[in-house]
Design a protein around this motif. Structure first.
Motif, short mmCIF file in Angstrom:
data_model
loop_
_atom_site.label_atom_id
_atom_site.label_comp_id
_atom_site.label_asym_id
_atom_site.label_seq_id
_atom_site.Cartn_x
_atom_site.Cartn_y
_atom_site.Cartn_z
N PRO A 136 20.52 39.89 30.74
CA PRO A 136 20.54 40.92 29.82
C PRO A 136 22.05 42.14 30.73
O PRO A 136 21.84 42.94 29.82
N ASP A 137 22.52 41.85 31.40
CA ASP A 137 23.51 42.73 32.02
C ASP A 137 24.98 42.04 31.39
O ASP A 137 25.58 42.40 31.74
N GLY A 138 24.55 41.01 30.60
CA GLY A 138 26.07 40.59 29.86
C GLY A 138 27.16 41.67 28.79
O GLY A 138 27.96 41.33 29.14
N TYR A 139 26.38 42.27 29.09
CA TYR A 139 26.83 43.18 27.26
C TYR A 139 27.69 44.55 28.52
O TYR A 139 28.78 44.36 27.89
N PHE A 140 27.00 44.32 29.42
CA PHE A 140 27.69 46.00 30.13
C PHE A 140 29.28 44.67 30.77
O PHE A 140 29.73 45.63 30.76
N LYS A 141 28.39 44.15 30.99
CA LYS A 141 30.03 42.98 32.06
C LYS A 141 31.02 43.02 31.12
O LYS A 141 31.80 43.62 31.20
N LEU A 142 30.66 42.08 29.64
CA LEU A 142 31.54 42.52 29.15
C LEU A 142 32.07 43.42 28.43
O LEU A 142 33.56 43.64 28.52
N MET A 143 31.75 44.85 28.16
CA MET A 143 32.23 45.85 27.90
C MET A 143 33.73 46.56 29.00
O MET A 143 34.45 47.01 28.99
N ASN A 144 32.47 45.93 30.38
CA ASN A 144 33.09 46.60 31.40
C ASN A 144 34.77 45.99 31.40
O ASN A 144 35.93 46.36 32.08
N ARG A 145 34.66 44.76 31.12
CA ARG A 145 35.65 43.92 31.77
C ARG A 145 36.43 44.15 30.19
O ARG A 145 37.53 44.16 30.73
N LEU A 146 36.77 44.54 29.09
CA LEU A 146 37.39 45.38 27.92
C LEU A 146 38.23 46.26 28.68
O LEU A 146 38.92 46.35 28.75
N ALA A 147 37.18 47.43 29.16
CA ALA A 147 38.12 48.52 29.54
C ALA A 147 38.77 48.48 30.42
O ALA A 147 39.92 49.05 30.96
N ASP A 148 38.29 47.35 31.37
CA ASP A 148 39.43 47.40 32.60
C ASP A 148 40.66 46.63 33.07
O ASP A 148 41.28 46.29 33.68
N SER A 149 40.92 45.71 32.09
CA SER A 149 41.80 44.25 30.92
C SER A 149 42.32 45.80 30.56
O SER A 149 44.22 45.46 30.59
N LEU A 150 42.14 46.47 29.81
CA LEU A 150 43.38 47.02 29.11
C LEU A 150 43.64 48.41 29.72
O LEU A 150 45.33 48.47 30.08
N VAL A 151 42.44 48.81 30.93
CA VAL A 151 43.46 50.29 31.55
C VAL A 151 44.72 49.21 32.69
O VAL A 151 45.43 49.97 32.96
N LYS A 152 44.35 47.95 33.04
CA LYS A 152 44.60 47.28 34.70
C LYS A 152 46.84 47.24 33.61
O LYS A 152 47.45 47.39 33.95
N CYS A 153 46.50 46.70 32.36
CA CYS A 153 47.25 45.77 31.42
C CYS A 153 48.42 47.06 30.71
O CYS A 153 49.90 47.77 31.15
N LEU A 154 47.79 48.70 30.89
CA LEU A 154 48.71 49.74 29.43
C LEU A 154 49.00 50.94 30.85
O LEU A 154 49.74 51.11 30.36
#
Length: 312
Positions: free
Chosen positions: A291-309
């Protein structure tokens, strides 16, 4: 001559015990969770959230595998034939499921997310750096990565809860309760992502393939192109040159690769460039099902974008 013993009569207590066990067995079968088969991990996570406390869906494409190249195993086919409900994104995405689903008994309940009422569908981006003469495969009209829009995720949760209640009325109350809790989590996630991504909204970047349109549209992000139009096809020299020119002209800050595709192509694109390298994963390749997988996915996308940009 020895006479055979007459069978002893069953006591009232023993008879009641047998009847009680039989009733419990029937009740357990009646309360058993429906067999639900789901195609890909983000969808599986949302369904698992609705089914929590009742059962678990069966995930067809396991973590680490790609829906672009997946081939059904005999055990997958058995799961499809035994299913009470099959949930998939639809024809634009899981091409490996089209023929097997057509071969199933038409009484098997199935849901294509692309056909759910209320789902917001975006077109595949065309023109300029979003298309290429090197691409020989006809593009689909609909961008199928619709789960990356949190509003679409909310529609999926509502529709799945309603469908599960129709095939499993005994647990309908639990499905509704789980759906309401998940919808609250999705609203909180959306608010948090807006806040997190605000500082990088106008920073240009290039993705591996155009899988993030829903996410970018929701949060106002500034993707300016994709390395490849189709991840199943390698871009030609003309395409690579086009992306290199784009990186220089648009002052692209980051170029993102995707697992499980080899990073060498990104390295080639980045030659003689000061752009950074990052990783985006639209599926959550290594996120455990649940059940937590979707929330981890979306937060990881945001974190990856912020980290690089983000250069702050």
């Amino acid at each position: 001559m020895h006479q055979p013993h007459e069978p002893r009569p069953i006591s009232t207590r023993a008879l009641l015990s047998v009847l009680l066990l039989g009733c419990l067995s029937l009740a357990a079968r009646a309360q058993a969770a429906p067999k639900v088969v789901v195609s890909i991990a983000p969808l599986d996570s949302l369904v698992a959230a609705v089914m929590e406390g009742v059962g678990r869906p069966d995930l067809l494409v396991p973590p680490g595998a790609s829906h672009h190249t997946y081939t059904l195993r005999p055990s997958d086919m058995r799961s499809l034939y035994d299913a009470d409900l099959i949930i998939w994104i639809g024809r634009p995405l899981e091409r490996f499921l089209i023929r097997p689903l057509a071969a199933l008994d038409q009484t098997t309940a199935r849901m294509a997310v692309t056909q759910m009422p209320g789902i917001k569908l975006l077109p595949v981006r065309q023109g300029g750096v979003w298309s290429s003469m090197d691409n020989t495969r006809a593009t689909q009209a609909i961008d199928p990565h619709l789960w990356l829009g949190p509003n679409n995720a909310s529609v999926i949760v509502r529709q799945v809860a309603a469908s599960l209640a129709s095939v499993d009325a005994a647990n309908a109350k639990r499905y509704r309760s789980n759906a309401n809790r998940t919808l609250r989590r999705l609203r909180a996630l959306d608010t948090a992502l807006k806040r997190k991504l605000e500082p990088i909204k106008h920073v240009p970047y290039v993705v591996f393939h155009d899988a993030y349109h829903y996410f970018e549209r929701r949060y106002g992000l500034h993707a300016v192109g994709a390395i490849t139009i189709d991840p199943d096809l390698s871009p030609g020299a003309r395409r690579i040159l086009q992306i290199r020119e784009l990186i220089a002209a648009q002052h692209v800050r980051c170029v993102f690769r995707e697992p499980p595709f080899e990073p060498a192509l990104v390295q080639t694109v980045l030659e003689n460039s000061n752009a950074r390298r990052g990783v985006l994963d639209p599926i959550g390749t290594d996120i455990p099902p649940g059940p937590d997988g979707y929330f981890k996915l979306m937060n990881r996308l945001a974190d990856s974008l912020v980290k690089c940009l983000d250069q702050r």
